[in-house]
Design an enzyme around this catalytic site. Structure first.
Site, short mmCIF file in Angstrom:
data_model
loop_
_atom_site.label_atom_id
_atom_site.label_comp_id
_atom_site.label_asym_id
_atom_site.label_seq_id
_atom_site.Cartn_x
_atom_site.Cartn_y
_atom_site.Cartn_z
N CYS A 174 6.79 43.46 1.05
CA CYS A 174 5.77 44.77 0.89
C CYS A 174 4.69 44.84 1.73
O CYS A 174 3.74 45.72 1.50
CB CYS A 174 6.24 45.49 -0.29
SG CYS A 174 7.74 44.39 -1.38
N GLU A 214 8.90 42.77 12.21
CA GLU A 214 8.35 41.94 11.88
C GLU A 214 6.93 42.16 13.67
O GLU A 214 6.18 41.40 14.18
CB GLU A 214 7.83 40.60 11.94
CG GLU A 214 8.65 40.62 10.72
CD GLU A 214 9.32 39.10 10.20
OE1 GLU A 214 7.38 38.51 10.51
OE2 GLU A 214 9.36 37.97 9.68
N GLN A 239 29.22 41.57 28.31
CA GLN A 239 29.64 41.49 30.12
C GLN A 239 30.19 40.13 30.56
O GLN A 239 31.46 40.71 30.74
CB GLN A 239 28.86 41.15 30.79
CG GLN A 239 28.64 41.69 32.30
CD GLN A 239 29.10 43.66 32.14
OE1 GLN A 239 28.67 43.82 30.84
NE2 GLN A 239 29.90 44.18 32.88
N ARG A 289 5.79 34.97 12.61
CA ARG A 289 5.86 35.54 14.01
C ARG A 289 7.02 34.25 15.08
O ARG A 289 8.39 34.03 15.16
CB ARG A 289 5.05 35.90 15.31
CG ARG A 289 4.87 36.79 14.97
CD ARG A 289 4.14 37.68 15.90
NE ARG A 289 3.09 38.82 15.47
CZ ARG A 289 1.53 38.60 15.83
NH1 ARG A 289 1.23 37.76 16.12
NH2 ARG A 289 1.11 39.69 15.16
#
Length: 378
Positions: free
Chosen positions: A123, A362, A335, A242
């Protein structure tokens, strides 16, 4: 350097791949359409040991290396990004405890996650403070042996189902980032309420809600680190997470490439399969190159953590490059499919919607570029 996976890593990869292929993918379209929380799928992941990957073994978790975790994340997100996000949200919520908690806090706050399926939430984001963490408004007021939390958090993954919340609040707004402090809220105490459930464009099956804190009391024993250390804890947490979100991009993009390769072999135009046309070949070749580059960059960002080295720069490289890559690859996959790619009867439009979120959560791709520039200026 060694680009070979170990036997244990290959076994982990195969377990995650089988789960993604046989358990997740058959239900992916259903959960995307209904936006239901895929608790049954996550329960199977828990049985297979594919959740709580970062929790140390001595606390009942898997204790996987960072590289092991990203290997698993590629397969999970290849199956469905919503499921991968739901699974990894537990590790994101628990990382501040893993990184900055005392031995007692780790045992008490992490030990029960291995015993049964249990969700946690990280949070940090607020309606007025997303990328600008130092501008948060949620407050923590000390009263004897407790802190009292007041404020709101938005875009909280697993928030509607979580039984534990890692919450960042400020003890003094005037101090900005130096006032931010980290707390763990256990259970659903009085004053904690779940607000709006978000109706999202992509990753629709992951639970995303607003949480409201109204005079929520938290024991001082549940403060992670000292007062004012929360900002540094949050930034270190994001350095660690990450690589995982970067690898989500790789899994999504790989799925888009595989679908495109299959479709381009079947679809006929001008008397031959469209993969025989150079224009389509160039699209497919660029997809494959970009995916491999993102995968290796993400591996490096995880490897640095396993080596005990700072990975802020490389993890931002990985997150930014991989997120932008996935958006382009999935758009190109649509595409390749042409008009059919725009229809929900085919899988690639969902992948494009799922990929977009990774450019946002993030740390947006723009914020990653700010981090990269700051690190270069050092």
């Amino acid at each position: 350097m060694d680009f070979q996976l170990t036997d244990s890593q290959r076994a982990l990869q195969e377990t995650a791949r089988k789960y993604a292929r046989e358990v997740v993918r058959p239900k992916s379209a259903h959960y995307d359409e209904t936006a239901e929380f895929p608790k049954d799928l996550i329960a199977i992941a828990h049985e297979l040991g594919l959740i709580n990957m970062a929790i140390p073994q001595e606390c009942g978790g898997l204790g996987l290396s960072h590289l092991d975790q990203v290997i698993a994340c590629e397969e999970l997100s290849w199956g469905d990004a919503s499921v991968a996000t739901t699974i990894v949200a537990n590790d994101l919520a628990n990382l501040p405890i893993i990184l900055a908690g005392t031995p007692e806090q780790k045992q008490r706050l992490l030990g029960h996650f291995g015993e049964r399926l249990k969700f946690a939430s990280f949070c940090l984001t607020e309606p007025g403070a997303g990328s600008d963490v130092a501008g948060m408004s949620t407050t923590a007021r000390r009263e004897g042996d407790h802190y009292v939390l007041n404020g709101s958090k938005c875009f909280i993954t697993n928030g509607g189902y979580a039984e534990q919340f890692t919450v960042f609040a400020t003890v003094d707004k005037a101090k900005k980032h130096k006032g931010v402090t980290c707390f763990v809220v256990e259970g659903r105490p009085q004053g904690l309420s779940v607000g709006k459930k978000e109706n999202k464009m992509g990753q629709r099956a992951s639970n995303t809600v607003t949480l409201n804190f109204d005079e929520v009391r938290v024991p001082v024993a549940n403060r992670i680190g000292e007062e004012g250390q929360g900002f540094a804890i949050a930034m270190e947490t994001l350095d660690n997470s990450r690589p995982l979100t970067a690898m989500f991009s790789v899994g999504i993009a790989r799925a888009a490439l595989e679908h495109s390769l299959e479709y381009s072999a079947q679809r006929q135009t001008f008397g031959k399969a469209i993969r025989e046309h150079q224009g389509v070949q160039f699209l497919l070749a660029d997809m494959a190159m970009s995916i491999q580059a993102a995968r290796l960059l993400t591996y490096q960002s995880a490897w640095l953590l396993d080596e005990g080295q700072k990975n802020t720069l490389v993890s931002s490289y990985a997150k930014c490059f991989a997120a932008d890559m996935a958006m382009k690859v999935t758009t190109d996959a649509v595409q390749v499919y042409g008009g059919y790619g725009y229809m929900k009867d085919y899988p690639v439009e969902k992948l494009m919607r799922d990929a977009k979120l990774i450019q946002i959560y993030e740390g947006t791709s723009q914020v990653q570029r700010m981090v990269i520039a700051k690190e270069l200026f050092r």
